[in-house]
Design a protein around this motif. Structure first.
Motif, PDB file in Angstrom:
ATOM      1  N   ILE A 105       0.833  -1.196   0.000  1.00  0.00           N
ATOM      2  CA  ILE A 105       0.000   0.000   0.000  1.00  0.00           C
ATOM      3  C   ILE A 105       0.871   1.250   0.000  1.00  0.00           C
ATOM      4  N   LYS A 106       1.907   1.197   0.800  1.00  0.00           N
ATOM      5  CA  LYS A 106       2.834   2.327   0.866  1.00  0.00           C
ATOM      6  C   LYS A 106       3.481   2.568  -0.502  1.00  0.00           C
ATOM      7  N   ASN A 107       3.925   1.496  -1.121  1.00  0.00           N
ATOM      8  CA  ASN A 107       4.520   1.620  -2.448  1.00  0.00           C
ATOM      9  C   ASN A 107       3.508   2.183  -3.442  1.00  0.00           C
ATOM     10  N   ASN A 108       2.292   1.674  -3.365  1.00  0.00           N
ATOM     11  CA  ASN A 108       1.260   2.124  -4.282  1.00  0.00           C
ATOM     12  C   ASN A 108       0.966   3.611  -4.084  1.00  0.00           C
ATOM     13  N   TRP A 109       0.947   4.009  -2.840  1.00  0.00           N
ATOM     14  CA  TRP A 109       0.695   5.419  -2.541  1.00  0.00           C
ATOM     15  C   TRP A 109       1.820   6.290  -3.106  1.00  0.00           C
ATOM     16  N   ASN A 110       3.049   5.858  -2.859  1.00  0.00           N
ATOM     17  CA  ASN A 110       4.184   6.677  -3.268  1.00  0.00           C
ATOM     18  C   ASN A 110       4.400   6.679  -4.776  1.00  0.00           C
ATOM     19  N   THR A 111       3.936   5.652  -5.432  1.00  0.00           N
ATOM     20  CA  THR A 111       4.167   5.603  -6.872  1.00  0.00           C
ATOM     21  C   THR A 111       2.895   5.958  -7.629  1.00  0.00           C
ATOM     22  N   ASN A 112       1.937   5.038  -7.628  1.00  0.00           N
ATOM     23  CA  ASN A 112       0.750   5.245  -8.455  1.00  0.00           C
ATOM     24  C   ASN A 112      -0.054   6.474  -8.069  1.00  0.00           C
ATOM     25  N   LEU A 113      -0.380   6.579  -6.792  1.00  0.00           N
ATOM     26  CA  LEU A 113      -1.343   7.604  -6.408  1.00  0.00           C
ATOM     27  C   LEU A 113      -0.730   9.000  -6.451  1.00  0.00           C
ATOM     28  N   LEU A 114       0.413   9.165  -5.820  1.00  0.00           N
ATOM     29  CA  LEU A 114       1.029  10.489  -5.856  1.00  0.00           C
ATOM     30  C   LEU A 114       1.450  10.859  -7.273  1.00  0.00           C
ATOM     31  N   ALA A 115       2.002   9.882  -7.967  1.00  0.00           N
ATOM     32  CA  ALA A 115       2.460  10.153  -9.323  1.00  0.00           C
ATOM     33  C   ALA A 115       1.297  10.472 -10.254  1.00  0.00           C
ATOM     34  N   ASN A 116       0.122   9.954  -9.917  1.00  0.00           N
ATOM     35  CA  ASN A 116      -1.033  10.195 -10.781  1.00  0.00           C
ATOM     36  C   ASN A 116      -1.860  11.387 -10.324  1.00  0.00           C
ATOM     37  N   GLY A 117      -1.319  12.135  -9.405  1.00  0.00           N
ATOM     38  CA  GLY A 117      -1.955  13.402  -9.127  1.00  0.00           C
ATOM     39  C   GLY A 117      -2.871  13.451  -7.929  1.00  0.00           C
ATOM     40  N   ILE A 118      -2.700  12.553  -6.964  1.00  0.00           N
ATOM     41  CA  ILE A 118      -3.438  12.697  -5.717  1.00  0.00           C
ATOM     42  C   ILE A 118      -2.682  13.704  -4.843  1.00  0.00           C
ATOM     43  N   THR A 122      -4.878  17.342   0.423  1.00  0.00           N
ATOM     44  CA  THR A 122      -6.334  17.427   0.263  1.00  0.00           C
ATOM     45  C   THR A 122      -6.949  16.082  -0.061  1.00  0.00           C
ATOM     46  N   HIS A 123      -6.108  15.143  -0.554  1.00  0.00           N
ATOM     47  CA  HIS A 123      -6.557  13.819  -0.982  1.00  0.00           C
ATOM     48  C   HIS A 123      -7.541  13.906  -2.141  1.00  0.00           C
ATOM     49  N   LYS A 124      -7.488  15.000  -2.849  1.00  0.00           N
ATOM     50  CA  LYS A 124      -8.325  15.125  -4.049  1.00  0.00           C
ATOM     51  C   LYS A 124      -7.472  14.807  -5.261  1.00  0.00           C
ATOM     52  N   PRO A 125      -8.045  14.075  -6.196  1.00  0.00           N
ATOM     53  CA  PRO A 125      -7.297  13.804  -7.419  1.00  0.00           C
ATOM     54  C   PRO A 125      -7.217  15.038  -8.287  1.00  0.00           C
ATOM     55  N   LEU A 126      -6.036  15.281  -8.839  1.00  0.00           N
ATOM     56  CA  LEU A 126      -5.910  16.367  -9.797  1.00  0.00           C
ATOM     57  C   LEU A 126      -6.530  15.960 -11.123  1.00  0.00           C
ATOM     58  N   SER A 127      -6.505  14.662 -11.369  1.00  0.00           N
ATOM     59  CA  SER A 127      -7.260  14.139 -12.499  1.00  0.00           C
ATOM     60  C   SER A 127      -8.008  12.937 -11.992  1.00  0.00           C
ATOM     61  N   THR A 128      -9.023  12.530 -12.721  1.00  0.00           N
ATOM     62  CA  THR A 128      -9.823  11.405 -12.250  1.00  0.00           C
ATOM     63  C   THR A 128      -9.316  10.090 -12.789  1.00  0.00           C
ATOM     64  N   ALA A 129      -8.193  10.141 -13.463  1.00  0.00           N
ATOM     65  CA  ALA A 129      -7.733   8.958 -14.193  1.00  0.00           C
ATOM     66  C   ALA A 129      -7.658   7.703 -13.350  1.00  0.00           C
ATOM     67  N   ILE A 130      -7.063   7.814 -12.175  1.00  0.00           N
ATOM     68  CA  ILE A 130      -6.835   6.589 -11.422  1.00  0.00           C
ATOM     69  C   ILE A 130      -8.109   6.012 -10.870  1.00  0.00           C
TER      70      ILE A 130
END
Length: 205
Positions: A105-118, A122-130
């Motif tokens: 989960i930590k890896n996913n947060w640091n890579t996918n989620l942050l990298a994809n604009g979370i 605010t925990h709001k997505p900058l894009s809705t892609a993910i």
DNA sequence: AATCGTATCAACCGCACACCT
DNA sequence: AAGGTGTGCGGTTGATACGAT
């Protein structure tokens, strides 16, 4: 006070686990359980590893029920919402995501989620892609430990979501059954306060 | 085809807490 | 109550695969 090191570093192996080591650890735990302590376990199992290392390997990789592969959009949503509530309490978040480990989960947060604009604040997505499409599979089949990565089950995972609107104010209780390719079903009852804002679209075909 | 940059994830490290004596 | 030990957790690193040029 001076703590003794958790293991004798000069006599313990480090780095990626081999299939033989995985087998030894799995066999030992299946037969004897974790036993007296993680510290004693590697010696008893005939492993040249630190107890901590064994524990991590077992929890993150070898333990039955550990889910591998890409996170689903539902899981991503849950992680974002739980992180908004709990912060970097990865183990607590992992406790609410069946089959996922804190490390993953930590890896996913640091890579996918942050990298994809979370936005981590605010925990709001900058894009809705993910949240609308799963991340494209990264066909990387493991690398380091020559061997042992189990094939991903994620692509075969299906979900069914049952929503119950208890009144006109659209308070929603959700029971989410996650059926894995192996046939086992995990049922997750979401916390209403999480406000997952989940919307699922039926396939157009 | 070769090289470089980036993404991913397994694993390590150090700290803090809980438990035991 | 204090010290010692084991375990769990979160942060970080390093190796490797993949994509772009």
């Amino acid at each position: 006070m001076v703590r003794s090191p958790c293991c004798e570093k000069e006599h313990t192996r480090k780095g990626p686990w081999t299939r033989e080591e995985d087998d030894s650890l799995t066999r030992h735990i299946m037969f004897h359980g974790i036993g007296r302590s993680w510290r004693a376990l590697p010696r008893e199992a005939g492993l040249n590893r630190c107890g901590k290392s064994c524990r991590l390997r077992w929890i993150n990789y070898l333990q039955p029920g550990v889910k591998r592969g890409n996170f689903t959009l539902l899981e991503n949503r849950m992680i974002v919402n739980l992180h908004a509530q709990l912060g970097n309490k990865w183990s607590s978040i992992a406790g609410r995501l069946p089959g996922r480990t804190d490390n993953e989960i930590k890896n996913n947060w640091n890579t996918n989620l942050l990298a994809n604009g979370i936005d981590p604040r605010t925990h709001k997505p900058l894009s809705t892609a993910i949240f609308t499409t799963p991340a494209p599979p990264n066909n990387k089949i493991n690398s380091s430990s020559d061997t042992t990565r189990t094939p991903t089950t994620d692509s075969a995972t299906s979900m069914s979501v049952v929503t119950t609107n208890s009144n006109s104010t659209t308070t929603t209780m959700m029971k989410i059954g996650i059926q894995t390719s192996s046939g086992s079903e995990v049922e997750v009852e979401s916390c209403p306060e999480l406000n997952l804002e989940l919307s699922l679209a039926l396939p157009s075909h």
